[in-house]
Structure formats: C-alpha cells, structure tokens
Design an enzyme around this catalytic site. Structure first.
Site, PDB file in Angstrom:
ATOM      1  CB  ALA A 134      -0.911   0.008   1.234  1.00 26.64           C
ATOM      2  CG  ASP A 181      -7.567   6.759  11.939  1.00 27.00           C
ATOM      3  OD1 ASP A 181      -8.748   7.003  11.601  1.00 27.00           O
ATOM      4  OD2 ASP A 181      -6.632   6.691  11.133  1.00 27.00           O
TER       5      ASP A 181
END
Length: 322
Positions: free
Chosen positions: A60, A174
């Site tokens: 990623a 988060d």
C-alpha cells in the site's frame, strides 16, 4: 451551523481529504499543538539490524510513506517506510508515537510489533505480516457479505483488542475497517497507532484526529473527548460489517462530518439482528457518557455469539430438543 464553522471544517479538511480513506494512512494527522512526546526514539532493544531485513513487494502507499511486505529473521513481516521527502515534525511525531505505543502492547488482537529502524537515512516500523489484509478490503473490495456468526467473531476480536488498549490507557483515535487487519487464520487485530495516544499524556487532544466517516461528533466539534470516541468509531465498523457498505457513501467526507455533528447516523438495515442494531445505536449515542464501555460491549457480543452458535447447532441437528 454558521458559515465560520463551515469554513473551519473546509480548511481542516484540505490537508486530509486527498488521502484515500481505504488506505493504511487515510487519517488526519495529529497537529503540532499536541504536546511532543517526552522521549526520543533512540532504538535500544527495538532497533533492528537492517542487513537482516529483506524488502519485498509494496502492499500500500500512503500520504507520507509506503507499506511493504518483507522478511526479517525468516519471518514474514510488514514494513512501514517513511518517505524522507515527507519527513516533517508532524510525521516524525506520528512515527515516534507509533513506536512508543507498539513497544508497550502485546495482545492476540493487536498487531505484533517486531522492531523499528530509527536511524537515518531510512525510518521504518516492522510488524507481523497480516496476510488476510484489511477488513476494509475484505468487506468493500472483495464484497463479502458476512453471516452473523462470522460477523460476531470479527466484532469480538476487535472488542478484545480495544478492551486491552483502553485498559492500558490508550485511545486509538482512528478505529476504522482499514486499520483492522486479518491474519491467515482470520483473527482480526487492531493496527496503525500513528495517531493513538495515552489518555493521560498531557496537552489538549487534537480535534479532527482520525477519519471523518468514522469520527465521533465530539471530536469533529472540537470538544474534549476520551476513549468513548473509539466506541463511536466501533459502532460505524459494526454497521459496515452488517451492511457491507461504506458509511455515508452518497456523501463526501465533509458532508458526512457536518451531518454527524447535526445528529446524522448511517441508516439501519431492517433485516439485521435486533440486538446488534440496539448495540450500534447505544455505541453511537451523541453524549459520550451514554455509550457503553468496551468490556460491556464484549460481554454482550460474546453472549450473542454463543446464542447464535447454539441456534445454528439446533438447526443442524433437528433431533436436539430445547
């Protein structure tokens, strides 16, 4: 909501909106207003020997770094590498914060820290490799519609990881499906601690830390907040697992943020288990103190899982009597 508020939200969003919400770093960064950590990352026992780290394919790409697969001492690992051209005080604080917290945690449902490179020219964090990928990809890109027992097992895994973190005084800040990773056995683990922090770390906690679609209203509203902000985010994750949809998928993140502060929540599906729907609604209550804590959520989910498993066994074995 007045124009000034809207302008403020637009400005705050400019820095974070361009990042991909499904990527491993699609969250708003902590601001420099947060107190700098009372330590320096100087490696010590966590400094790894770079010569023993073999880098593989990139998994990623994020706003300030890239995630690679690699091997270290014969083990598959994930390597988060900071890009030197993006190395500023905020990014460095996030990096040191993540190392600081990962060093302190060890739990079946929290991604395992292996070590870090904290010496120039390359800064990186090495964790166990989670071959199952993220829950975000599992649900939204592979289009898996989850049966209730699997959904509940995933939710229980997340809850156990979050119970552990909150017991240690850590707020994740988060929590979202992109930061929940699966190993080869489909055990789900909480990951990505770049914006996590200890609740008693001092300084005012930054508003708008996290990702808008999962963010609690008190965080969006720049109000004081505590670990119940994670409970709100968990409710959104649970909703994702039930619906296989991205929250507020017809809205931009900014529209979602404005909506949430005005009381908007994702629409509840009619065909879901009523106890799950009730739990979600309690977890995303506007007033944080009205939300249950993770140990209570875990007890409810484990109880529901055992009932669902028993009911399935009775269906499989029609000879069994109540």
């Amino acid at each position: 909501m007045n124009d000034q508020d809207t302008d403020g939200l637009h400005k705050a969003l400019e820095a974070s909106i361009l990042r991909n919400e499904g990527s491993w770093s699609g969250s708003s960064h902590s601001s420099a207003a947060e107190r700098t950590l009372p330590f320096q990352v100087n490696g010590g026992e966590w400094e790894i020997d770079k010569r023993l780290l073999k880098m593989g394919e990139m998994i990623a790409s994020g706003s300030c770094g890239d995630l690679f697969r690699g091997t270290y001492l014969g083990e598959d690992v994930a390597v988060k590498v900071l890009r030197s051209e993006h190395l500023n005080k905020n990014v460095w604080n996030e990096f040191t914060q993540e190392v600081y917290i990962l060093r302190e945690v060890q739990h079946t449902n929290v991604v395992q820290f292996i070590g870090a490179c904290t010496k120039p020219p390359q800064f990186c964090i090495i964790t166990e490799y989670m071959s199952g990928g993220s829950l975000y990809d599992f649900v939204h890109k592979q289009h898996n519609v989850l049966e209730v027992p699997i959904l509940l097992k995933i939710a229980v895994d997340v809850c156990r990881g979050m119970c552990y973190l909150h017991q240690r005084g850590i707020i994740h800040r988060d929590l979202k499906s992109a930061n929940l990773l699966m190993d080869k056995d489909h055990v789900v683990k909480v990951a990505d601690f770049g914006v996590a922090r200890f609740q008693d770390q001092g300084g005012n906690m930054t508003a708008e830390t996290g990702t808008y679609r999962w963010m609690a209203p008190e965080v969006i509203n720049h109000q004081p907040y505590d670990n119940k902000a994670d409970v709100f985010s968990f409710a959104i994750v649970l909703w994702e697992l039930i619906t296989s949809k991205i929250p507020y998928n017809t809205m931009t993140p900014l529209q979602a943020a404005v909506g949430v502060r005005q009381g908007l929540r994702p629409g509840l599906p009619e065909n879901a288990h009523p106890k799950l729907l009730d739990l979600i609604q309690r977890c995303w209550e506007t007033i944080p103190s009205n939300r249950p804590a993770f140990p209570d959520i875990l007890a409810e989910l484990e109880d529901l899982l055992s009932h669902v498993q028993e009911a399935n066994q009775r269906q499989d074995d029609p000879g069994t009597k109540d």
